[in-house]
Design a protein around this motif. Structure first.
Motif, short mmCIF file in Angstrom:
data_model
loop_
_atom_site.label_atom_id
_atom_site.label_comp_id
_atom_site.label_asym_id
_atom_site.label_seq_id
_atom_site.Cartn_x
_atom_site.Cartn_y
_atom_site.Cartn_z
N GLY A 57 5.53 23.62 33.61
CA GLY A 57 5.47 22.24 33.14
C GLY A 57 6.37 22.02 31.93
O GLY A 57 7.09 21.02 31.86
N GLN A 58 6.34 22.97 31.00
CA GLN A 58 7.19 22.83 29.81
C GLN A 58 8.67 22.79 30.20
O GLN A 58 9.45 21.99 29.66
N ALA A 59 9.03 23.64 31.17
CA ALA A 59 10.44 23.67 31.60
C ALA A 59 10.84 22.33 32.21
O ALA A 59 11.96 21.85 31.99
N ILE A 60 9.92 21.71 32.95
CA ILE A 60 10.23 20.41 33.56
C ILE A 60 10.37 19.33 32.48
O ILE A 60 11.29 18.51 32.51
N VAL A 61 9.45 19.37 31.51
CA VAL A 61 9.49 18.38 30.42
C VAL A 61 10.79 18.52 29.62
O VAL A 61 11.41 17.52 29.24
N ALA A 62 11.22 19.76 29.38
CA ALA A 62 12.43 19.99 28.59
C ALA A 62 13.70 19.76 29.41
O ALA A 62 14.75 19.45 28.86
N GLY A 63 13.60 19.89 30.73
CA GLY A 63 14.77 19.80 31.59
C GLY A 63 15.40 18.41 31.53
O GLY A 63 14.70 17.41 31.47
N ARG A 64 16.70 18.39 31.56
CA ARG A 64 17.41 17.11 31.41
C ARG A 64 17.73 16.47 32.74
O ARG A 64 18.38 15.42 32.80
N THR A 65 17.34 17.09 33.84
CA THR A 65 17.67 16.50 35.13
C THR A 65 16.46 15.81 35.76
O THR A 65 16.56 14.69 36.24
N GLN A 66 15.30 16.47 35.75
CA GLN A 66 14.16 15.93 36.50
C GLN A 66 13.19 15.13 35.64
O GLN A 66 13.01 13.95 35.85
N GLY A 67 12.55 15.82 34.70
CA GLY A 67 11.56 15.15 33.86
C GLY A 67 12.26 14.25 32.86
O GLY A 67 11.98 13.06 32.77
#
Ligand code: HEC
Length: 160
Positions: A57-67
């Motif tokens: 979840g943290q990776a998705i929140v930090a990701g600049r493409t998806q979250g």
């Protein structure tokens, strides 16, 4: 006669309030998505049987493409310098909001606040303010929604 009129009014009043009561619980079905039940201001049941993984979840929140959450929010994620201020700071959000409310917020914020600028992350079937390609594919999968929700729930500290 008088009594009858009063009774009519009471019955009419009851009929008028019924739809809004029924509205409190809404089963939502959209093409290609897991159906979910909105109760009040939350979605109590997880979208998947596999529990969410807060690290993913943290990776998705930090990701600049998806979250892309950090465009608008600040979160306790080290090495992410560019964090937004359009939405509330997510630190402590796991204490402020229940799992059910966090889930609805990520799934479709506009169900709660129609004017929200936060994009719906789990919605299909309409092209309102969403690129055509996204009308059929949600921004996040059901499992990714659960991952993000479990990460948000873990944010119980308001600092650093
Ligand atoms: C375009 C900006 C934008 C993006 C991108 C965005 N949000 Fe939001 N978010 C907001 C705004 C603005 C609010 C405040 C309420 C509102 O207007 O809906 C909000 C509210 C929230 C809340 C409720 C916070 C509280 O304290 O009540 C949570 C949780 C949240 N967002 C999580 C996320 C997550 C997780 C992501 C990424 C998957 C994300 N947001 C992406 C703008 C955004």
């Amino acid at each position: 006669m008088r009594h009858n009129q009063r009774l009519d009014r009471i019955v009419l009043g009851l009929l008028l309030t019924l739809p809004s009561v029924a509205h409190a619980d809404e089963q939502v079905r959209q093409p290609g998505l897991v159906p979910y039940l909105v109760s009040g201001d939350g979605i109590a049941a997880p979208l998947t049987t596999t529990p969410g993984d807060p690290q993913r979840g943290q990776a998705i929140v930090a990701g600049r493409t998806q979250g892309n959450c950090l465009t608008c929010h600040r979160a306790p994620i080290p090495n992410e310098d560019f964090q937004g201020q359009i939405g509330p700071d997510l630190r402590g959000v796991g204490r402020r909001l229940s799992l059910a409310r966090l889930r609805l917020r990520v799934v479709d914020a506009r169900r709660q606040s129609p004017d929200s600028v936060m994009p719906p992350f789990y919605r299909t079937g309409d092209a309102v303010q969403v690129a055509p390609a996204q009308a059929e594919t949600p921004l996040l999968t059901a499992q990714q929604v659960e991952d993000v929700v479990s990460y948000l729930a873990s944010l119980t500290e308001t600092s650093p």
